[in-house]
Design an enzyme around this catalytic site. Structure first.
Site, PDB file in Angstrom:
ATOM      1  N   TRP A   1     -24.939   3.227 -26.023  1.00  0.00           N
ATOM      2  CA  TRP A   1     -25.259   3.620 -24.649  1.00  0.00           C
ATOM      3  C   TRP A   1     -25.986   2.445 -23.977  1.00  0.00           C
ATOM      4  CZ3 TRP A   1     -30.220   6.295 -22.945  1.00  0.00           C
ATOM      5  CH2 TRP A   1     -30.095   6.804 -21.651  1.00  0.00           C
TER       6      TRP A   1
ATOM      7  N   ASP B   1     -31.270   9.373 -32.068  1.00  0.00           N
ATOM      8  CA  ASP B   1     -31.038   9.850 -30.703  1.00  0.00           C
ATOM      9  C   ASP B   1     -30.044  11.009 -30.813  1.00  0.00           C
ATOM     10  OD1 ASP B   1     -30.509  10.270 -28.053  1.00  0.00           O
ATOM     11  OD2 ASP B   1     -29.892   8.216 -27.598  1.00  0.00           O
TER      12      ASP B   1
HETATM   13  C1  LMR Z   1     -23.698   8.836 -20.061  1.00  0.00           C
HETATM   14  O1  LMR Z   1     -23.770   8.094 -21.045  1.00  0.00           O
HETATM   15  O2  LMR Z   1     -22.725   8.871 -19.294  1.00  0.00           O
HETATM   16  C2  LMR Z   1     -24.817   9.802 -19.786  1.00  0.00           C
HETATM   17  O3  LMR Z   1     -25.734   9.777 -20.826  1.00  0.00           O
HETATM   18  C3  LMR Z   1     -25.421   9.570 -18.458  1.00  0.00           C
HETATM   19  C4  LMR Z   1     -26.368   8.411 -18.424  1.00  0.00           C
HETATM   20  O4  LMR Z   1     -27.544   8.645 -18.135  1.00  0.00           O
HETATM   21  O5  LMR Z   1     -25.956   7.288 -18.681  1.00  0.00           O
END
Ligand code: LMR
Length: 409
Positions: free
Chosen positions: A142, A223
């Site tokens: 992420w 997480d």
């Molecule tokens: C995502 O990865 O799309 C979600 O977790 C939204 C974000 O806050 O990035």
């Protein structure tokens, strides 16, 4: 450069904030506005990770609506709670996450503003305890992970764990890279439903990760943001529970934003596992003092909704039913998409909201411009953005961008 420009620069640098460099907009969140501005009716939104039903909506869950009605009737004050937030919420949620485990006085939790708040609080706790700790982050991940730890003053290191060509875990590469980790370092792990790849360690690989942490003195920081959207509530928490059983220290950042559909309400929690009760008590006071300076206390409404659902058997059962249906929809779409092309086959075995397609940045841009298909720049798609009637349309648009010579059925 003219004298005028130079003196204008000097003047602006001496002004408050004049030294700030402009920052790029968040690439993921920018997709929301880009998609909205597209007026093509056939457009497909596979961008930001929110659940969608087959009509393309992100509805408020039934149990959430019911809990809000209960709160409207029964809530008598909105007075302050304290830096730990709603302790009953955190305790009830702990039952969902850890089952009947009684790590007892070794495990402390506090409510946080979403999973991001939990990650940031955990990062600040680590930085306060050991500024030399380095945070090992598997790539891809992420995009907000590394900035959260960096803003807390910690240095980050990346390690491999995923083979983008096969769409499978490359565990040997991960172990190789982690050979450089040292005692006290943090190992960031996705508890389930990996974002962005949807890939998962096998139970044996999770055991090996736990053994590695034990042998090398690494602290796992899990997480857990999609519990219940992979294989089930207990199944998706199995790795977290195993780590809590096996290790002296760990951190768990939780988001209830997706499994309760409470995104903008910012529902989260951070748990810290400590070696013994005395250390745990010091950890608890540090979590509270850090939370106090970060946000004083977390927003209440989302947590009050979750508490109301979890303390009422009927609401809890209805929430679980709706969550089961959400998971079934995701896994059904996975199977349908995977069947469309051999390069998409791994998607059937992956779990959660996301998959990462083997696409170049140019292909991602072309899909957006030519077909109105929106996804993250790294080829991540939100599976829930598909519908039964758009899976084939999407696969057809993808076909020329998937590598030649590996065509599917
Ligand atoms: C995502 O990865 O799309 C979600 O977790 C939204 C974000 O806050 O990035």
């Amino acid at each position: 450069m003219t004298l005028d420009t130079l003196s204008a620069r000097a003047a602006s640098a001496s002004l408050p904030f004049g030294a700030l460099a402009a920052q790029p907009a968040d690439a993921l969140l920018s997709l929301i506005a880009l998609y909205r501005a597209d007026d093509r009716p056939q457009k497909i939104d596979l961008g930001v990770g929110v659940f969608r039903n087959d009509a393309g909506d992100t509805p408020v869950m039934r149990a959430v609506k019911a809990a809000e009605a209960v709160l409207l009737e029964t809530q008598v004050t909105k007075s302050y709670l304290g830096a730990e937030g709603d302790a009953a919420y955190t305790a009830l949620l702990a039952g969902i996450v850890f089952g009947d485990r009684t790590a007892g006085e070794r495990l402390n939790g506090v409510q946080t503003p979403g999973g991001t708040g939990a990650l940031r609080l955990g990062a600040e706790l680590v930085a306060r305890a050991n500024r030399e700790a380095r945070v090992w982050i598997g790539t891809p991940t992420w995009p907000n992970h590394a900035p959260i730890f960096a803003e807390a003053g910690l240095s980050t290191r990346s390690h491999r764990f995923y083979d983008a060509v096969s769409g499978r875990i490359d565990f040997d590469a991960m172990l190789n890279d982690l050979a450089e980790a040292r005692a006290g370092d943090i190992l960031l792990l996705h508890g389930c439903c990996h974002n962005p790849t949807g890939s998962a360690f096998t139970p044996e690989q999770w055991l090996a990760v736990s053994d590695l942490c034990a042998a090398r003195g690494l602290i796992p920081f899990i997480d857990l943001a999609y519990q219940g959207l992979g294989d089930g509530l207990a199944e998706d928490a199995a790795a977290t529970r195993m780590i809590v059983d096996a290790l002296p220290a760990a951190l768990v950042a939780y988001s209830g934003d997706k499994n309760f559909g409470l995104y903008r309400e910012r529902v989260g929690a951070l748990w810290a596992l400590s070696a013994n009760g005395a250390i745990a008590e010091r950890v608890r006071t540090n979590m509270l003092s850090l939370a106090r300076s970060l946000w004083s206390m977390p927003p209440d409404h989302g947590a009050a909704i979750v508490r109301t659902i979890l303390e009422n058997d009927a609401l809890r059962a209805d929430w679980r039913d709706e969550l089961d249906a959400m998971r079934a929809r995701l896994n059904g779409l996975r199977a349908a998409l995977a069947a469309m092309h051999s390069r998409l086959a791994p998607i059937a075995d992956q779990r959660g909201m996301f998959a990462m397609l083997p696409l170049t940045h140019e292909a991602v841009a072309a899909l957006r411009e030519e077909h109105g298909i929106y996804m993250a720049g790294n080829g991540r798609i939100n599976i829930a953005g598909l519908r039964a009637d758009t899976v084939a349309v999407f696969a057809q648009a993808l076909r020329p961008h998937l590598h030649a010579g590996e065509g599917g059925p």
